[in-house]
Design a protein around this motif. Structure first.
Motif, mmCIF file in Angstrom:
data_model
loop_
_atom_site.group_PDB
_atom_site.id
_atom_site.type_symbol
_atom_site.label_atom_id
_atom_site.label_comp_id
_atom_site.label_asym_id
_atom_site.label_seq_id
_atom_site.Cartn_x
_atom_site.Cartn_y
_atom_site.Cartn_z
ATOM 1 N N VAL A 256 64.682 -8.563 -22.969
ATOM 2 C CA VAL A 256 64.857 -9.985 -23.267
ATOM 3 C C VAL A 256 66.219 -10.126 -23.920
ATOM 4 O O VAL A 256 66.459 -9.540 -24.992
ATOM 5 C CB VAL A 256 63.752 -10.508 -24.210
ATOM 6 C CG1 VAL A 256 63.948 -12.000 -24.486
ATOM 7 C CG2 VAL A 256 62.370 -10.244 -23.624
ATOM 8 N N GLU B 193 60.664 -17.303 -20.543
ATOM 9 C CA GLU B 193 61.729 -16.491 -21.117
ATOM 10 C C GLU B 193 62.682 -16.024 -20.024
ATOM 11 O O GLU B 193 62.328 -15.971 -18.853
ATOM 12 C CB GLU B 193 61.157 -15.242 -21.802
ATOM 13 C CG GLU B 193 60.400 -15.502 -23.067
ATOM 14 C CD GLU B 193 59.945 -14.208 -23.718
ATOM 15 O OE1 GLU B 193 60.218 -14.023 -24.919
ATOM 16 O OE2 GLU B 193 59.309 -13.385 -23.036
ATOM 17 N N LYS C 118 65.760 -17.855 -17.472
ATOM 18 C CA LYS C 118 64.653 -18.687 -17.933
ATOM 19 C C LYS C 118 64.409 -19.830 -16.962
ATOM 20 O O LYS C 118 65.342 -20.475 -16.483
ATOM 21 C CB LYS C 118 64.977 -19.237 -19.330
ATOM 22 C CG LYS C 118 63.902 -20.103 -19.946
ATOM 23 C CD LYS C 118 64.317 -20.529 -21.342
ATOM 24 C CE LYS C 118 63.257 -21.412 -21.995
ATOM 25 N NZ LYS C 118 63.666 -21.807 -23.372
ATOM 26 N N GLY D 203 56.682 -12.667 -19.599
ATOM 27 C CA GLY D 203 57.744 -13.466 -20.208
ATOM 28 C C GLY D 203 57.744 -14.901 -19.726
ATOM 29 O O GLY D 203 58.772 -15.391 -19.252
#
Length: 278
Positions: free
Chosen positions: A181, A162, A106, A159
């Motif tokens: 994920v 993320e 992330k 994402g």
């Protein structure tokens, strides 16, 4: 000593020999290589420090007369992302080899999955020789003399904000990619659609490590998790859950013993329906 990648070649059935090696660097310090991917004569290495390197692998290995420890200088290009963080997986597109998908931890203001168009960087990877003297040297190997940050283009992102722990292209479906994920979902993403929400099938699945696609049937994909179980999915019927789930004991391991952790899985490229696990 840093982490060194060795390329080996088989000689007959019983011998192998190292034909090249590369030590990944982060500044002046060796970096820990987390993952790699191979496409023709190009190798992509990604490290826990967020460094992404492209290495041009020589078309012909050193000859026997060069000795067992012969080392050939090879060009290296460093691709520096906007937000530097640990890389978790890399994958070349089987249909567009100049596109490289990079899954990372992330990062604020950046996507966990970035697909790079590395064509510009790859063209700079010319092997040193009489007509192509090396521009600079890092431990005896050619390195890029300029930052490719502006030359490499990100053509797709997924994402935002993320972490993405795994990525895999579907070998027979050009525009589709699988992403994991960590601890939450496996996603089937259609990269033709600019809106990720409309082009994504999201599967609740916290066991999404090591995503890989069956090369003989890209409707089938596999993953593993911390429970040491391997799960086989059919992307046409994801609502039904995995079509198969098995552990080491199911595959003939010692019954009743503590399950070993899984670190890597891969389908056989030549034998349909066969898989190996480490």
């Amino acid at each position: 000593m840093g982490m060194v990648v060795h390329w080996v070649s088989s000689i007959g059935l019983r011998k192998i020999r190292s034909i090249n090696s590369h030590q990944c660097q982060h500044g002046h310090e060796p970096a820990i290589i987390k993952c790699l991917a191979w496409s023709n004569d190009l190798v992509a290495l990604a490290s826990t420090a967020g460094r992404l390197q492209l290495i041009k692998f020589e078309s012909s290995p050193p000859s026997a007369q060069d000795g067992p420890n012969a080392s050939t200088a090879h060009p290296v290009v460093n691709i520096i992302p906007r937000v530097v963080r640990a890389c978790n997986a890399v994958a070349f597109s089987p249909h567009e080899p100049h596109r490289l998908a990079v899954a990372a931890d992330k990062g604020r203001g950046d996507a966990g999955l970035n697909v790079w168009d590395i064509e510009t960087a790859a063209k700079a990877l010319t092997l040193p020789g009489k007509d192509n003297p090396p521009s600079s040297r890092v431990q005896g190997r050619q390195a890029s003399a300029y930052d490719h940050r502006a030359d490499s283009r990100i053509v797709y992102q997924h994402g935002m904000g993320e972490a993405i722990c795994a990525v895999a292209y579907l070998p027979q479906t050009h525009s589709t990619i699988l992403v994991g994920v960590p601890g939450k979902y496996t996603r089937i993403v259609d990269m033709r659609l600019p809106n990720s929400a409309t082009g994504t099938i999201q599967i609740p699945n916290k066991f999404n490590g090591g995503l890989c696609v069956d090369p003989h049937d890209d409707n089938k994909f596999a993953c593993f998790g911390e429970d040491a179980a391997i799960r086989i999915w059919d992307r046409r019927h994801v609502a039904k859950g995995p079509m198969l789930c098995f552990t080491e004991a199911d595959a003939g391991g010692a019954a009743g013993s503590r399950a070993s952790s899984v670190t890597t899985i891969a389908y056989s490229p030549s034998r349909r329906g066969q898989m190996t696990a480490l």
